[in-house]
Structures are given as C-alpha cells and as structure tokens.
Motif scaffolding. Structure first.
Motif, short mmCIF file in Angstrom:
data_model
loop_
_atom_site.label_atom_id
_atom_site.label_comp_id
_atom_site.label_asym_id
_atom_site.label_seq_id
_atom_site.Cartn_x
_atom_site.Cartn_y
_atom_site.Cartn_z
N MET A 190 -16.75 13.17 -28.64
CA MET A 190 -16.26 14.50 -28.98
C MET A 190 -17.45 15.43 -29.19
O MET A 190 -18.50 15.00 -29.62
N SER A 191 -17.26 16.70 -28.87
CA SER A 191 -18.33 17.68 -29.00
C SER A 191 -17.75 19.01 -29.45
O SER A 191 -16.53 19.16 -29.55
N MET A 192 -18.64 19.97 -29.66
CA MET A 192 -18.15 21.31 -29.95
C MET A 192 -17.63 21.92 -28.65
O MET A 192 -18.23 21.75 -27.59
N ASN A 193 -16.50 22.61 -28.74
CA ASN A 193 -15.97 23.32 -27.57
C ASN A 193 -17.08 24.18 -26.96
O ASN A 193 -17.71 24.97 -27.68
N PRO A 194 -17.36 24.04 -25.66
CA PRO A 194 -18.50 24.74 -25.06
C PRO A 194 -18.47 26.26 -25.27
O PRO A 194 -19.52 26.87 -25.47
N PHE A 195 -17.30 26.86 -25.25
CA PHE A 195 -17.23 28.31 -25.46
C PHE A 195 -17.62 28.67 -26.90
O PHE A 195 -18.19 29.73 -27.15
N ASP A 196 -17.31 27.77 -27.84
CA ASP A 196 -17.67 28.02 -29.24
C ASP A 196 -19.17 27.93 -29.44
O ASP A 196 -19.75 28.65 -30.27
N GLU A 197 -19.81 27.05 -28.67
CA GLU A 197 -21.28 26.97 -28.73
C GLU A 197 -21.89 28.30 -28.34
O GLU A 197 -22.87 28.75 -28.94
N ILE A 198 -21.31 28.92 -27.32
CA ILE A 198 -21.81 30.23 -26.87
C ILE A 198 -21.61 31.27 -27.98
O ILE A 198 -22.47 32.12 -28.20
N ALA A 199 -20.48 31.17 -28.68
CA ALA A 199 -20.22 32.10 -29.79
C ALA A 199 -21.23 31.91 -30.92
O ALA A 199 -21.75 32.87 -31.48
N VAL A 200 -21.52 30.64 -31.24
CA VAL A 200 -22.50 30.36 -32.30
C VAL A 200 -23.86 30.92 -31.88
O VAL A 200 -24.55 31.58 -32.66
N GLU A 201 -24.22 30.66 -30.63
CA GLU A 201 -25.51 31.15 -30.12
C GLU A 201 -25.60 32.68 -30.24
O GLU A 201 -26.62 33.22 -30.67
N GLU A 202 -24.52 33.36 -29.88
CA GLU A 202 -24.54 34.83 -29.91
C GLU A 202 -24.71 35.32 -31.35
O GLU A 202 -25.43 36.28 -31.60
N ALA A 203 -24.05 34.63 -32.28
CA ALA A 203 -24.17 35.01 -33.69
C ALA A 203 -25.62 34.84 -34.15
O ALA A 203 -26.17 35.70 -34.85
N ILE A 204 -26.25 33.73 -33.72
CA ILE A 204 -27.64 33.49 -34.12
C ILE A 204 -28.54 34.58 -33.54
O ILE A 204 -29.45 35.08 -34.20
N ARG A 205 -28.26 34.97 -32.29
CA ARG A 205 -29.09 36.02 -31.68
C ARG A 205 -28.91 37.35 -32.41
O ARG A 205 -29.86 38.11 -32.55
N LEU A 206 -27.70 37.63 -32.88
CA LEU A 206 -27.47 38.86 -33.65
C LEU A 206 -28.28 38.81 -34.94
O LEU A 206 -28.85 39.81 -35.37
N LYS A 207 -28.31 37.62 -35.53
CA LYS A 207 -29.08 37.48 -36.77
C LYS A 207 -30.57 37.64 -36.49
O LYS A 207 -31.28 38.34 -37.22
N GLU A 208 -31.02 37.03 -35.42
CA GLU A 208 -32.44 37.14 -35.06
C GLU A 208 -32.84 38.58 -34.74
O GLU A 208 -33.98 38.98 -34.95
N ALA A 209 -31.87 39.35 -34.24
CA ALA A 209 -32.14 40.75 -33.89
C ALA A 209 -31.97 41.67 -35.10
O ALA A 209 -32.06 42.89 -34.98
N GLY A 210 -31.67 41.08 -36.24
CA GLY A 210 -31.53 41.87 -37.46
C GLY A 210 -30.19 42.59 -37.58
O GLY A 210 -30.03 43.47 -38.41
N LYS A 211 -29.21 42.19 -36.73
CA LYS A 211 -27.91 42.87 -36.78
C LYS A 211 -26.90 42.10 -37.62
O LYS A 211 -25.80 42.58 -37.85
N ALA A 212 -27.24 40.90 -38.02
CA ALA A 212 -26.34 40.12 -38.88
C ALA A 212 -27.18 39.44 -39.95
O ALA A 212 -28.33 39.08 -39.70
#
Lengths: 308, 252
Positions: B33-55
């Motif tokens: 079992m793994s994380m749903n691949p689309f959810d991984e993309i969502a997690v990644e996007e959230a991390i990028r928002l945080k890295e960009a200072g937007k979250a």
C-alpha cells in the motif's frame, strides 16, 4: 421517474456525441429532461431537443454559466433537483467538476463513470483503473451519476422535445474565468473517433509525434498519447488516454511506442481492435493487442502510413 | 496561511489488482500500500508553497484504517508539519465514501481554519474523483479541480486546469479547495534523515465519532467482478502482414 441530464455545452455549442451517449444510458431510468446551461445555450437546446429519447429541454442562459464554473452550475442543478430522481451527465471533465458538488449539496453520494445500468438504484462502474467492475446499489433518494460515454452508443436524432427557458441559479461569485487554451484541430474528437492512433514515450520528442499524426491523418483518426508522452511534453494534456485521462473505445486503436502501463490500458482496452507497435517484445501492451508488431516505430509507422 | 492536505492510503499503483474469488471485493491483504499518487502531488505542492513563503504550516489528514498512519508518516517525511489520523474503519477492505470523507474533512477545516485545501483529484482505488468537490460544496468554498499550475496572489488563487479541450485558467477566491492533476509537479522522495525526523512529528489520532459524522455507506457493494478479458491476439512479422490482417478484419 424523471431524469435530469446536464448536457455538455461548450461556448454555446452542444457536444452532441457525449450528450447523446448519456441520453442512451439515461433513457433506461425514466423520462429524460436535458439541461443546457451557458452564457448562450439556446442553439444547444434546439440541438438537444432533436436527440431521440429526450422528453424536454431546459435552457438556462446567464453570463455566470458561461464557462461551466462549478459553483453557479452546481447551484442551478441543485435548485432544479426536486423534480428528479436521477441527475446525470456524460463523464466529461466539466461534469466531473460539477456533479460531485451537486451530490454534496443534495447530501447524496455521486456515482462517477458509470458503465452499466442494472436498475434505477443499481449501477456498474469500473474501479482500480478498470481492473475490477463494481456493482453498487444506492440507498440515496436521488442518484447523481456521470456516465462513461465509451460504453454507451449515442442516441440517434429524430426527437422533437419542447424547449423551455429557465433562470440561472444563485451565483455565489466565488470564481471567475480567466482564459481557455484550446488547440484548434480538424481531427475528430478523441472520445468519439472511430480510429485513434496513440504515441508513447518511445516516440521520443514532440517533433517525432508528427509520425503519429501523419498516420492518424491518413486514417482520419484522432491522436492520443500515453501519460509518459504527455508528461515529457511530447503531446498536449488533452491527448492523454488512460485512467485519469480520456477513456476511448474506437473501432481501431493503434498504439506506437507505448509500453502499456495498467493506467494506460484502463483508457483503451475496450477498443474493438488494438494494434501495438513496440520494439520491446515484453511490453505489456502486447497482452491486450489483437495484432502485435515487434518493430522500431520510426520504421514501422511511416511504412504503415504509406501502405494503408 | 495554513494548508490542509488530505491523503489516502491505497493499493500501490504498480501492484496488479486481484479480484477476490467470492466477488466481495479486491484483495488488499498483504498487498503493498502507498499514498495515493495524486495526494503525493498535493503534499509536494503544499511544501513548495511553504518553501516559497506562502504557507506557514502544512497539516495532513487521513481518514480510514489505523494503518493510514504510515501514509501520514510518509507525508511528514516529505515535509508536512503535523498529521491527523481519523480512524473510521477497522477492516482494510472498507473504503470510506467520498461524501463521508468530505463531511469529516469539513469538521477538520472548521477546527484548523486552513486558508487552502490541496487534495488529489482522484484516488486510484475507487476512481470516484469527488472528495474535493464535495468538501467545497459542504464548506461553500470555491473549487478549482484538476490543477496543472497554480499561483497564490493575495486573497485569490489562479489555477490552470486540465480539461477535455485543453487547459482552462480560473481565478478563485480564498479560502479554496484545489484538486491537483498529474502535471502540477513531481513529488520529492523523503530522505532517510527526514524519515527519522518524521517519526517525532505530531500525529493526532481521532475517530469519525469525534467529529459526529456517520460514515455508513450510501452505496452498497453488491459484487465486484473481473472485467471481461480480451481474447488473445496474434503477433505479426511485418508491416505488410499487419496491413493484410487489418484489411481482413475490416478495420481499414
């Protein structure tokens, strides 16, 4: 029992194939009322009235409905829901955007990508990229459904339903349209084409996709692509065939340079005849192919284009 | 801004699905079992928002069986800050329907007050493509589904969506629900040090009852069956033979 069917209307025009296929599926459930919504939708409404099996057409014209934003379209459908037991649509990206929202507004589950109607409450739908078919029975008073168009034949013409104008629902004003980037093409639409020629990672570049397109044009076919080809920038996103792209079932599907991941097979394995051209004889695409050719696509595809 | 990302534990996308002989479902015991691949993309996007200072903070939430803890740990190892596990089923074969998931998520949103929910556009197990839209309806928030590009600009988000005809760009008011498509980004792998660190990040455990949500399914699964198998095909030796076969079959 009455059915409300959300027609696929794009820029005022009815997508007749998708809508007529959903009408076929919906007819089994009761009298079908088609809803055409858009900034302009009257012409779409007139076209929908001619689909065989349509009892009535509702036309809602309002600027807020112009780009099929989910919020105003869902609000409109929910406001009409009282009169219908089934609220359905072809499983296009527009409908997949709107219909789950409608279902939640009505506090019912949505049935996405339904491929078979057993009775008014019981439906078949593919799960796990089509590797299993689930039969589910709904206990909800209203059933909100999107139909997988590739499994239903389009209803013919010959209807003469009455057309009625209605108002728009409330626009909560939460989103606004900015732009559409739609490539104009003379080729047939992917989901309704009789022949589809698809390329995968093996095609290697956007320039090389011209080989695939040439074969497609020779056959009057639509062009498809695997996810790998789209991710690599060889082909635009709207060409993607697969679990989360478009689902096609043409008479002839030619896959060149596509290995055949299950996610791709999910989008094409109901095609009548499948041809696979791949230099890797172990490629899983050969397991679903009617005719397999182990060859370099850069030789085989031009040769095929010439000899057909 | 806080970003909430729902993640689902699903069968790994490389695993060949097996339908159980009794037709009761798909065999999920002892399957990777793994994380749903689309959810991984969502997690990644959230991390990028945080890295960009937007979250500022990323909260991940999973609703399902207790084992979904592993999925949450994966998200924490990628870079999420905090996790909430909502146990709503005991049997790994029980799939909580999107409507119930959306209702629980709506309660989590009430508590956490995120400015953005980033979700996968669909789970690769039930292929419903519904949770984000349903959550958005329940909250009365704006929705932007199937995102292949997004940017946050003050109190709105500009999102490019993958649609049947190509791409559509819309502007949605925040707070918003954005569901992500394949081309939004390429998720990172969690490094070993981050996997170790993730074990110490907070993970709250709740139940569906804590949120007062009834998860009784609306859809009864009557049966699950194998799709019709295709008849075995043949291999041809040349383009000429292929052309002949296609003509014979009336395909061209």
């Amino acid at each position: 029992m009455a059915v409300l069917l959300l027609a696929e209307v794009t820029n005022g025009e009815l997508a007749i194939d998708a809508t007529a296929k959903a009408v076929t599926a919906a007819k089994a459930l009761g009298d079908v009322t088609v809803l055409c919504a858009g900034a302009s939708a009257a012409a779409a409404g007139d076209a929908a009235a001619m689909i065989d099996g349509v009892a009535k057409v509702l036309v809602a014209e309002d600027a807020s409905l112009g780009h099929r934003l989910a919020e105003p379209t869902a609000a409109l459908i929910a406001s009409l829901a009282g009169d219908y037991e089934h609220i359905v649509a072809p499983a296009t990206t527009d409908a997949k955007n709107v219909m789950p929202r409608v279902a939640a507004l009505l506090d019912v589950m949505v049935l996405s990508d339904v491929s078979g109607v057993v009775d008014g409450n019981t439906f078949e739908r593919p799960i796990y990229a089509g590797n299993a078919i689930q039969t589910v029975k709904s206990s909800d008073v209203k059933k909100v459904i999107t139909f997988r168009t590739s499994t239903f034949d389009a209803a013919g013409e010959g209807g003469s339903a009455s057309v009625e104008s209605i108002g728009a629902g409330d626009d909560p004003g939460l989103s606004e349209w900015v732009e559409d980037k739609v490539a104009a093409s003379d080729r047939p639409e992917l989901t309704s084409a009789g022949v589809v020629v698809s390329g995968g990672r093996g095609v290697g570049s956007e320039e090389n996709f011209a080989l695939i397109e040439k074969l497609a044009d020779k056959l009057g076919a639509a062009v498809g692509a695997s996810r790998a080809a789209v991710d690599s920038g060889f082909a635009p996103n709207d060409w993607q065939v697969g679990q989360t792209g478009k689902v096609v079932a043409p008479d002839l599907y030619i896959a060149a340079g596509i290995s055949g991941a299950i996610q791709h097979l999910a989008g094409m394995k109901d095609s009548k005849i499948i041809v696979a051209i791949n230099k890797d004889e172990e490629a899983p695409i050969f397991q679903v192919a009617d005719f397999g050719l182990v060859a370099d696509l850069f030789q085989a595809v031009p040769e095929l284009t010439e000899k057909l | 801004m806080k970003v909430l990302v729902p993640v689902k534990r699903v069968i790994d996308y490389n695993v060949k699905v097996r339908v159980k002989a009794d037709g009761s479902g798909v065999d999920l015991a002892n399957v990777k079992m793994s994380m749903n691949p689309f959810d991984e993309i969502a997690v990644e996007e959230a991390i990028r928002l945080k890295e960009a200072g937007k979250a500022e903070e990323i909260v991940v939430v999973s609703i399902g069986v207790k084992q979904a803890q592993e999925t949450l740990r994966t998200a924490l190892a990628m870079g999420a800050d905090r996790a909430i596990l909502v146990v709503a089923a005991d049997d790994v074969h029980t799939d909580i329907e999107p409507l119930a998931v959306a209702k629980i998520l709506a309660k989590v949103v009430e508590e956490e007050q995120p400015g953005l929910v980033l979700a996968g556009k669909q789970a690769i197990d039930n292929d419903m493509n519904a949770t984000g839209q349903m959550l958005s309806a329940i909250l009365g928030w704006s929705q932007a589904t199937f995102a292949s590009e997004m940017g946050i600009d003050g109190d709105s988000a500009v999102v490019t969506r993958e649609v049947d005809g190509g791409l559509q760009t819309i502007k949605v008011k925040m707070p918003a629900i954005v569901t992500v498509d394949l081309r939004l980004n390429e998720p990172r792998y969690a490094s070993l040090p981050n996997i170790m660190k993730a074990k110490k990040k907070p993970l709250d455990e709740k139940t569906a009852d804590d949120y007062g949500v009834d998860v009784t399914p609306r859809l009864e699964i009557v049966k699950t069956s194998e799709p019709a198998a295709r008849a075995a095909g043949i291999m041809v030796g040349s383009v000429d033979e292929l052309v002949a076969k296609l003509k014979e079959a009336g395909a061209v």
